[in-house]
Structure formats: structure tokens, C-alpha cells
Design an enzyme around this catalytic site. Structure first.
Site, PDB file in Angstrom:
ATOM      1  CG  HIS A  45      -1.844   1.029   1.494  1.00  0.00           C
ATOM      2  ND1 HIS A  45      -3.045   1.222   0.970  1.00  0.00           N
ATOM      3  CD2 HIS A  45      -1.611   2.507   1.990  1.00  0.00           C
ATOM      4  CE1 HIS A  45      -3.611   2.608   1.217  1.00  0.00           C
ATOM      5  NE2 HIS A  45      -2.626   2.986   1.957  1.00  0.00           N
ATOM      6  CD  GLU A  46       1.917   3.417   3.585  1.00  0.00           C
ATOM      7  OE1 GLU A  46       2.261   4.605   3.096  1.00  0.00           O
ATOM      8  OE2 GLU A  46       0.985   3.121   4.408  1.00  0.00           O
ATOM      9  CG  HIS A  66       0.389   6.141  -0.453  1.00  0.00           C
ATOM     10  ND1 HIS A  66      -0.926   6.482  -0.991  1.00  0.00           N
ATOM     11  CD2 HIS A  66      -0.162   5.815   0.665  1.00  0.00           C
ATOM     12  CE1 HIS A  66      -1.827   6.624  -0.317  1.00  0.00           C
ATOM     13  NE2 HIS A  66      -1.472   6.089   0.872  1.00  0.00           N
ATOM     14  CD  GLU A 125      -4.940   6.383   2.108  1.00  0.00           C
ATOM     15  OE1 GLU A 125      -4.450   5.277   2.252  1.00  0.00           O
ATOM     16  OE2 GLU A 125      -4.076   7.433   1.864  1.00  0.00           O
TER      17      GLU A 125
END
Lengths: 469, 189
Positions: A143-144, A147, A222
Site C-alpha cells: 500500500h505504501e 503511494h 487511498e
């Protein structure tokens, strides 16, 4: 590797342009309200402030944010599992060079990313490492990294800084109006009164508008990072179960920079359990629901699951057209380690980062000693009371420090150690309060059930040996 | 006279535009191809890393596993074969062999609690597990990139020139062969 989800790029640029326009407009209106000919000066001032802020964020931003969150850089041998997972996910995302890895001493499970693709960093809290297994950690890290490869880190910092400038400017203006209104009314009559009213209305509305835009964009990103995580790991249940664990935790992080909030896995801000138009993250339950509804791990599957649960589109058509089918893989075969085992490992790493010394007593007890002791000193074993000489452990740490890490306990010795070479003796009567005057003038108070064999002055650090009759 | 000049200008403009489009397409395709090649190199790096880790693992395990000489020898043999393999076909078969030998080994390890408590062994196990994952993820990334590249060179209008400029379809990387995929299916019906 370019941006994984391209439709987003246009939206992001639009966001920055709109936010900058709001800021410029605010500057102009405020300038105009102060003096009818000062509109352009106000605009110029706003532009200048914005440029300075954006430049600061772009150049020194990530190191400032990491320092603000009290993140410590770690190396591969400190926590191999974490490092390997970061490397695995960078390979899956085609991100190179690897992001730097940081650890934060906080029980709140969370993680965030900073920086741009060429120079990025991922920080995780110790609480996260204690609770998650390999698949869940993979999901969070993916997920990071999502980003980072989606350029969220860069865009959201720029947008965040712009919003901050709008809020600051309108705040300063409204306050100055409030405090000076009485004086001005008497002095100048009503010259430029209409402009002032317009400016006040604008100054009240602008920050709200800017923040709404910013939060909407953040929430969208997100979901997109979740889509990336599912695709990189090929295992949506990993992130889903990590999100459940994270949101179930009652711990909250301290020292969270608001500009950094959109970069976290789950919002670290207080009161973030209330979801609405002013939150940086979508409700965790919704995110979990989408992930759990996925039949595969591709972007198309995320889009489908998103459509079913939220009822909107999220991923751009162009990304979908180049998307390939991606079946969900098997969960990791690694045996689940107990939370205690993981906690122990994480605490070990934190202690090492703090420069704590590991010493082992002859009775078998392993204990940690804070930095600042000298080679000649000894401590009492907390279990059997034996004196343990610190010399060997300090020498070993210094040798290890010479090979790699700087700042181990040996070279971080505080000046206190100098004053503690000689220890005086206190005769202690058990079962009574006792006051001892240290030679520095500080009073050391021993409680009735004081049972240690040593005591340290809280002010100067001198140490006293305690004997009992 | 002026008509001829206009025609000439129009032709020149068309040629320039065509040249620009060609250059843009070419650069785009080169970038994609480089990404595919980098992805391929990453798989190689991870396979090599696995080869480097295995001698250490065997050395550590030897002291504890007196009765498993055969398992250990099999790993070493598979590793040496994989290292010597040339060509993608041979290599993928040898790597598959090595993976199954390692899988066998980690099953056997369950019977040796002393070995499982050895710090050095645990560290090696983590590195090997992760290297296996990295091989998988590198393969996944390679396949994603290759897919994108293949789609691009086959879609209009790039497909008109891709062949001429020397861009050809590339194969995906499948580790398991058809036969191996079917072996573990055991049925008791």
C-alpha cells in the site's frame, strides 16, 4: 515505471492548480481589502509564500517529516523480515532504487511513506511489526509503495502545503480584521467597506473549500493505493486483515504532522474514527469490504469490487485496458509466529537503536543497560543481585560499532559517566523512608520497600552503592 | 507556381509530422523494452542470490542432520545443475528442480528442533524464503511488463511500424511446465 494509475495524474494537477488559484485569489482579495490598489501586491505575496513552502516541501520535506515522526533508519540485519518485505514489494512494483526503511517506536500500528520515486522512504511503527504476519505486512508495505509509485507522496505534500498556506493566510487576515475593526471604523469612515466584506466572506470560505478538495482527493488515493497493494501482492486478504488489525487497535500515534496524514495506511489523527468529508482516509470497513469482495488481484477486479460496494468508478479506463488477469495466490507458507516472539524481536531492535547494551548475568538472566555507563562500572543483576561488569559488553559494542553503526553506547557516553567512577556507600534501613543528600546538593529519597543494591542521583547521575545491615 | 509551393509545404509538413510521430513511438517502445529487460535482469539477480545462499545453508544443516545426507546432497546437486544451466528452457527446469529439493528439505527440518533453534539457520531460512518470494514477484513484474509491451506493439497505430523498427513479441515467463503442474494432483475417488 510510470504512474500505475494514470487517470489520476490529470486529476492531481487540476487539484494543485485549483488550490493555487484559491490561494492567489485569496491573496488578491485581501490585498484589495487593505487598499484598493494593493490587490496585485497581495497576489504577489501569496505567490511568494506558496513558492517558498512548495520548495521547502520538495527539497527538505521528507527528512523533516521523518525526523518529526521520530523515525530511525534501520539496516537489513536489524530486521531482515521487514527489509525483505520492502524489497519484495519494490520488485513487484518495479520501484528502484529501494526505499529506505525506518522504524518508529510507537505502539499504534501504522506505516507511512515519504519522498519521490528516486529517493523514497517507508516508515513503520513497532506496534505494526508486533501484530502483523508476513502476508499482512506485505499488504501494508505494498500500500505504501503504491503511494510512492502513484506519486501520491509528492502531490499530497504539495497540495497539503498549499492548503496550509490558504488556512494560514485567511486566519491571519480574519484575526487582523477582528482586532482592528473598531479602530479602523472610527479612523477611516467607510472607505473600501464593500471590498472588506467580500474579502471576509472569501477568507471564511476559501479554507473550507480547499480542505474539502484536498480530503476528497486524499480518500480517492487511498483506494487507489489499496488497488495497487492487491495487485502487487496478488493477495488482497493480506491487506484486508492488516487493516482490520490496525483499526481494532486503540493506540494512537503522537507527533503526527497533519501534512503527513494522507500518507499513512490508516489515518493516524485523533478522532479519525469519525468518517466524513473532512477525513483523509475512507472508512476502514469500506476498504476492507472492497478488498474482501475481490475475485482476483487485478485492477479490473478492484474496479468491479469497488463498483459493487461503493457504487462508483475508481480506476481510469486506460489503466484498465492494459491490465492483465491476476489470480490470487496462496497465503504464505511461513508458520505464524506468536505475538510475544515478534514483540521480543522488535523490542530488541528498538533497544539496539537506542544504544542499549545487552549483558548476560552468570545466573543466565539477559538484561539491557541504558547508554552512559563507563567501562569500569558494574551493575547488579536484577534477579540474583550479583555484580555484572560492563567492560566486556561495552568493548564488544564498540567493536561492532566500529564496523558499522555509529552512535552505539560506547561512543554516545554521556558526561555523567565521568562523575560516577567512584561509588560511595549508603547504609539503608529497610522498612523506612530515608533521605540521602548527594554531594551535588540533590536529595535522594529511598522508599520503605527499596531493595536495589545501587541508587543513582536523579540530578547529577552519581551512583551510590546501598548496603543493608 | 504558388500552388506547387503550397503542395510542397503540405508534403513537407506531413513528412515532419510523420517523423515526429515515428520518433515518439520508437522512444516509447524502447522505454518499454528496456523495462522488460530490466525486469528480466531482476529475475536473474534473485536466482543467483539463491545459488549463493545454498552452500551456507547446507553447511549449517550438515552438523545437525547426520541422517539426511541424501536430502542435502540433492540440494547441492540441483543447485550446481541450476548454476550451470544455459538457455531459459534448461534454466527454468533446473530452478524448478532446486525449488522442490528445497521444499523437501524444509519439510525434513521440522524433525530437527535443534536446527530450527539455530540463529544462523533461522536467518538463512528467512533469506531463502524471501529470495523465493522475490523470484516470484520479479517474474510477476516481468510478465506484467511483457504483457504491456506485447499489447502496445500489437495495437494500432504502433503495430504499423513496430515490426519494421525491430520490436517483436516476447514470451511470458512460466516457471512450471505443463507436466509439473499436473503432477501433485492426487485423487482418492
Amino acid at each position: 515505471m510510470w504512474e500505475a494509475i494514470r487517470a489520476n495524474r490529470f486529476r492531481s494537477r487540476l487539484l494543485i492548480v485549483v488550490l493555487a488559484a484559491v490561494l492567489m485569489g485569496l491573496g488578491y482579495v485581501i490585498g484589495f481589502a487593505i487598499h484598493p490598489e494593493a490587490g496585485l501586491i497581495g497576489l504577489g505575496a501569496a505567490l511568494l509564500v506558496w513558492m517558498v513552502l512548495v520548495l521547502t516541501a520538495a527539497t527538505g520535506g521528507s527528512s523533516l517529516l521523518l525526523a518529526g515522526a521520530e523515525a530511525e533508519a534501520i539496516r537489513h540485519e536489524d530486521y531482515p523480515l521487514l527489509f525483505n518485505v520492502v524489497e519484495e514489494m519494490s520488485i513487484a512494483a518495479g520501484l528502484s532504487p529501494l526505499p529506505k526503511v525506518y522504524i518508529i517506536d510507537s505502539d499504534a500500528p501504522n506505516a507511512f511513506a515519504v519522498g519521490k520515486k528516486g529517493n523514497s522512504a517507508v516508515a513503520v511503527t513497532s506496534g505494526l511489526l508486533m501484530r502483523l504476519n508476513r502476508d499482512e505486512l506485505q499488504g501494508v508495505i505494498a500500500h505504501e509503495i503504491g503511494h510512492i509509485v502513484n506519486n501520491d507522496t509528492r502531490f499530497m505534500t504539495t497540495a497539503g502545503v498549499t492548503v496550509a498556506a490558504v488556512v494560514l493566510l485567511s486566519d491571519v487576515f480574519l484575526r487582523s480584521m477582528l482586532y482592528s475593526s473598531g479602530r479602523r471604523r472610527r479612523g477611516r469612515g467607510h472607505g473600501g467597506g464593500g471590498a472588506a466584506v467580500v474579502a471576509i466572506i472569501f477568507a471564511i470560505l476559501a479554507p473550507v473549500l480547499a480542505q474539502l478538495l484536498y480530503f476528497a482527493c486524499s480518500r480517492r488515493r487511498e483506494y487507489l493505493a489499496d488497488a495497487c497493494a492487491a495487485r502487487f501482492t496478488r493477495y488482497p486478504p493480506g491487506l484486508a486483515s492488516a487493516l482490520e488489525k490496525i483499526s481494532a487497535s486503540a493506540w494512537r500515534m503522537r507527533n503526527v504532522n497533519r501534512a503527513l496524514a494522507p500518507m499513512f495506511t490508516v489515518s493516524p489523527l485523533k478522532g479519525s474514527t469519525v468518517h466524513g468529508i473532512f477525513s483523509t482516509h475512507p472508512p476502514t470497513e469500506k476498504r476492507v469490504q472492497v478488498l474482501r469482495a475481490m475475485g482476483g488481484a487485478s485492477y479490473a477486479e478492484y474496479e468491479k469490487a469497488f463498483g459493487r460496494t461503493v457504487g462508483e468508478h475508481i480506476i481510469g479506463a486506460r489503466t484498465l485496458s492494459e491490465d492483465a488477469a491476476a489470480p490470487v495466490r496462496e497465503p504464505s507458507a511461513e508458520p505464524e509466529r506468536s505475538e510475544l516472539e515478534k514483540t521480543r524481536q522488535v523490542v530488541d531492535v528498538l533497544h539496539r537503536l537506542e544504544g542499549m547494551l545487552a549483558v548476560t548475568c552468570a545466573c543466565g538472566l539477559k538484561t539491557r543497560v541504558p547508554p552512559g555507563y563507563a567501562k569500569e562500572e558494574e551493575i547488579n543483576c536484577p534477579r540474583c543481585g550479583r555484580l555484572i561488569p560492563l567492560g566486556p559488553a561495552i568493548m564488544a559494542a564498540a567493536a561492532a560499532g566500529a564496523m558499522g553503526r555509529e552512535g552505539t553506547s560506547a561512543d554516545r557516553q554521556s558526561p555523567r559517566a565521568e562523575s560516577t567512577r567512584q561509588t560511595e556507600t549508603i547504609v539503608n534501613e529497610p522498612g523506612k523512608w530515608q533521605n540521602v543528600n548527594c554531594s551535588c546538593g540533590h536529595t535522594i529519597q529511598l522508599s520503605p520497600n527499596f531493595s536495589a543494591l545501587q541508587v543513582r542521583c536523579g540530578d547529577c547521575g552519581r551512583r551510590y552503592r546501598v548496603v543493608r545491615e | 507556381m504558388s500552388g506547387a509551393i503550397i503542395a510542397l509545404v503540405v508534403v513537407a509538413v506531413i513528412i515532419v509530422l510523420l517523423g515526429l510521430w515515428l520518433a515518439g513511438t520508437y522512444n516509447g517502445l524502447v522505454r518499454l523494452r528496456n523495462q522488460v529487460e530490466n525486469a528480466w535482469a531482476q529475475i536473474d539477480v534473485q536466482l543467483k542470490r539463491r545459488h549463493d545462499l545454498i552452500p551456507n545453508l547446507v553447511e549449517t544443516a550438515r552438523g545437525y542432520m547426520k541422517h539426511e545426507r541424501q536430502t542435502l546432497e540433492e540440494i547441492t546437486k540441483a543447485r550446481n545443475l541450476a548454476q550451470k544451466a544455459s538457455g531459459p528452457g534448461e534454466a527454468s527446469e533446473a530452478e524448478q528442480q532446486l525449488s522442490s529439493a528445497l521444499g523437501q528439505f524444509f519439510l525434513v527440518v521440522e524433525n530437527y528442533p535443534d536446527l530450527k533453534a539455530n540463529q544462523n539457520f533461522l536467518a538463512l531460512q528467512e533469506e531463502l524464503t524471501s529470495t523465493e518470494n522475490k523470484i516470484g514477484f520479479a517474474r510477476q513484474f516481468y510478465n506484467d511488463q511483457t504483457m504491456q509491451y506485447n499489447i502496445r506493439i500489437q495495437s494500432f497505430p504502433a503495430n504499423l511500424v513496430a515490426g519494421m523498427l525491430g520490436f517483436h513479441r516476447r514470451d511470458l515467463f512460466e516457471l512450471e511446465s505443463e507436466a509439473e503442474r499436473q503432477v501433485p494432483r492426487v485423487s482418492f475417488e
